[in-house]
Scaffold this active site. Structure first.
Site, mmCIF file in Angstrom:
data_model
loop_
_atom_site.group_PDB
_atom_site.id
_atom_site.type_symbol
_atom_site.label_atom_id
_atom_site.label_comp_id
_atom_site.label_asym_id
_atom_site.label_seq_id
_atom_site.Cartn_x
_atom_site.Cartn_y
_atom_site.Cartn_z
ATOM 1 N N ASN A 91 -5.543 -4.826 5.773
ATOM 2 C CA ASN A 91 -6.711 -3.953 5.475
ATOM 3 C C ASN A 91 -7.698 -4.545 5.127
ATOM 4 O O ASN A 91 -9.094 -3.924 5.466
ATOM 5 C CB ASN A 91 -6.039 -2.955 4.293
ATOM 6 C CG ASN A 91 -7.380 -2.509 3.597
ATOM 7 O OD1 ASN A 91 -7.857 -1.248 4.095
ATOM 8 N ND2 ASN A 91 -7.905 -2.944 2.436
ATOM 9 N N TYR A 156 -18.825 -4.059 14.164
ATOM 10 C CA TYR A 156 -17.679 -3.470 13.465
ATOM 11 C C TYR A 156 -16.873 -2.586 14.295
ATOM 12 O O TYR A 156 -15.397 -2.723 14.293
ATOM 13 C CB TYR A 156 -18.236 -2.533 12.261
ATOM 14 C CG TYR A 156 -17.236 -1.673 11.423
ATOM 15 C CD1 TYR A 156 -16.445 -2.482 10.398
ATOM 16 C CD2 TYR A 156 -17.067 -0.590 11.595
ATOM 17 C CE1 TYR A 156 -15.494 -1.621 9.526
ATOM 18 C CE2 TYR A 156 -16.260 0.402 10.973
ATOM 19 C CZ TYR A 156 -15.413 -0.325 10.104
ATOM 20 O OH TYR A 156 -14.442 0.509 9.196
ATOM 21 N N ALA A 157 -17.418 -1.801 15.184
ATOM 22 C CA ALA A 157 -16.815 -0.788 15.879
ATOM 23 C C ALA A 157 -15.820 -1.701 16.848
ATOM 24 O O ALA A 157 -14.886 -1.361 17.176
ATOM 25 C CB ALA A 157 -17.611 -0.034 16.795
ATOM 26 N N ALA A 158 -16.574 -2.815 17.520
ATOM 27 C CA ALA A 158 -15.732 -3.664 18.364
ATOM 28 C C ALA A 158 -14.566 -4.342 17.793
ATOM 29 O O ALA A 158 -13.334 -4.534 18.413
ATOM 30 C CB ALA A 158 -16.545 -4.841 18.905
ATOM 31 N N SER A 159 -14.700 -4.905 16.501
ATOM 32 C CA SER A 159 -13.445 -5.435 15.672
ATOM 33 C C SER A 159 -12.169 -4.326 15.378
ATOM 34 O O SER A 159 -11.475 -4.499 15.448
ATOM 35 C CB SER A 159 -14.038 -6.035 14.447
ATOM 36 O OG SER A 159 -14.373 -4.825 13.283
ATOM 37 N N LYS A 160 -12.698 -3.164 15.106
ATOM 38 C CA LYS A 160 -11.869 -2.083 15.071
ATOM 39 C C LYS A 160 -10.996 -1.831 16.163
ATOM 40 O O LYS A 160 -9.770 -1.284 16.408
ATOM 41 C CB LYS A 160 -12.521 -0.859 14.349
ATOM 42 C CG LYS A 160 -12.994 -1.080 12.827
ATOM 43 C CD LYS A 160 -11.743 -1.656 11.930
ATOM 44 C CE LYS A 160 -11.961 -2.035 10.602
ATOM 45 N NZ LYS A 160 -10.960 -2.464 9.575
ATOM 46 N N ILE A 189 -14.105 7.973 4.379
ATOM 47 C CA ILE A 189 -13.243 7.910 3.298
ATOM 48 C C ILE A 189 -14.250 7.352 2.120
ATOM 49 O O ILE A 189 -15.073 6.813 2.252
ATOM 50 C CB ILE A 189 -12.176 6.912 3.443
ATOM 51 C CG1 ILE A 189 -11.417 7.344 5.079
ATOM 52 C CG2 ILE A 189 -11.096 6.959 2.266
ATOM 53 C CD1 ILE A 189 -10.681 8.648 4.822
#
Length: 256
Positions: A91, A156-160, A189
């Site tokens: 996480n 961030y999007a690329a990592s996810k 969230i």
């Protein structure tokens, strides 16, 4: 409902607050022994404060997950406490809001290292142990940003997105050894990290809550418990035929 997880042993990273803390305590409330891992040394206080409220045993470990030497120490510590690791929840992660053209090489490397590299390295170390016991459950926390991209946080999007792909690769590689790997893609969230993002967007003149609620089909923002309930299900016997999936937990924000 009996989830079949009582007595299992789990590692949950990024467990000091938000989604990670909620998952750790949700599992422990159902009798799972949990090692809470975080860079923040205050993680030790969670064990002290929460142990009497849960059925499973809680332990804590402070480390930087991007350092492979630290991961060796973490694995050794977990073996001392548990002998067997049944569940791994990856996480730990960070998010940076920054215009595409302003992101530096250092920004990119930091986000990818924490969000993706650490997931690979820790999974590699724990899977090696799970193979000997021919059973394991791995949950990687991705994001709906990994499905559709983000102009103010492309790294961030690329990592996810990488986590989703890595999850499928692990499911392919280890499914026949009864090691199930799945991802959860949370939407909006209500966590401390999300509050920081809200504040930055407010400073840019946006009203993030209103914008998100226009898109979320359930007309409410998500809670860490929405994600931890899904994590518990994926760790349970009830999900025994689910492998290699990336489940959206986003109230209908994203439907692909």
């Amino acid at each position: 409902m009996t989830y079949g997880v009582k007595g299992k042993n789990a590692i949950v990273t990024g467990a000091y607050q938000g989604i990670g803390k909620s998952i750790a305590l949700k599992l422990a409330s159902h009798g799972v022994n949990v090692l809470l891992v975080d860079l923040n040394p205050e993680i030790h206080s969670i064990v002290t404060e929460e142990q009497h409220q849960v059925e499973g045993q809680l332990f804590s470990f402070v480390t930087d997950l991007t350092n492979s030497e630290n991961l060796t120490e973490l694995v050794e510590f977990s073996k001392e406490k548990f002998q067997v690791i049944d569940i791994l929840v990856n996480n730990a992660g960070i998010m940076q809001t920054k215009p595409f053209l302003d992101i530096t090489e250092e920004d990119w490397d930091r986000v990818l290292s924490i969000n993706l590299k650490s997931v690979f390295l820790l999974s590699q170390a724990i899977v090696a142990q799970m193979l000997t016991q021919k059973e394991g459950r791995i949950i990687n926390i991705s994001s709906i940003a990994g499905r559709s991209g983000r102009p103010y946080s492309p790294h961030y999007a690329a990592s996810k997105a990488g986590i989703i792909s890595l999850t499928k690769s692990m499911a392919e590689a280890f499914g026949k050894q009864n090691i199930r790997t799945n991802a959860i893609c949370p939407g909006v969230i209500l966590t401390p990290m999300m509050e920081e993002i809200y504040e930055k967007r407010r400073n840019l003149g946006e009203s993030p809550e209103e914008k998100f609620l226009q898109t979320i089909k359930l007309d409410r923002l998500g809670t860490p418990e929405d994600v931890s309930d899904t994590a518990l299900f994926l760790c349970s016997d009830q999900s025994s035929y689910i492998n290699g999936q990336a489940l959206n937990v986003c109230g209908g924000y994203e439907m692909d």
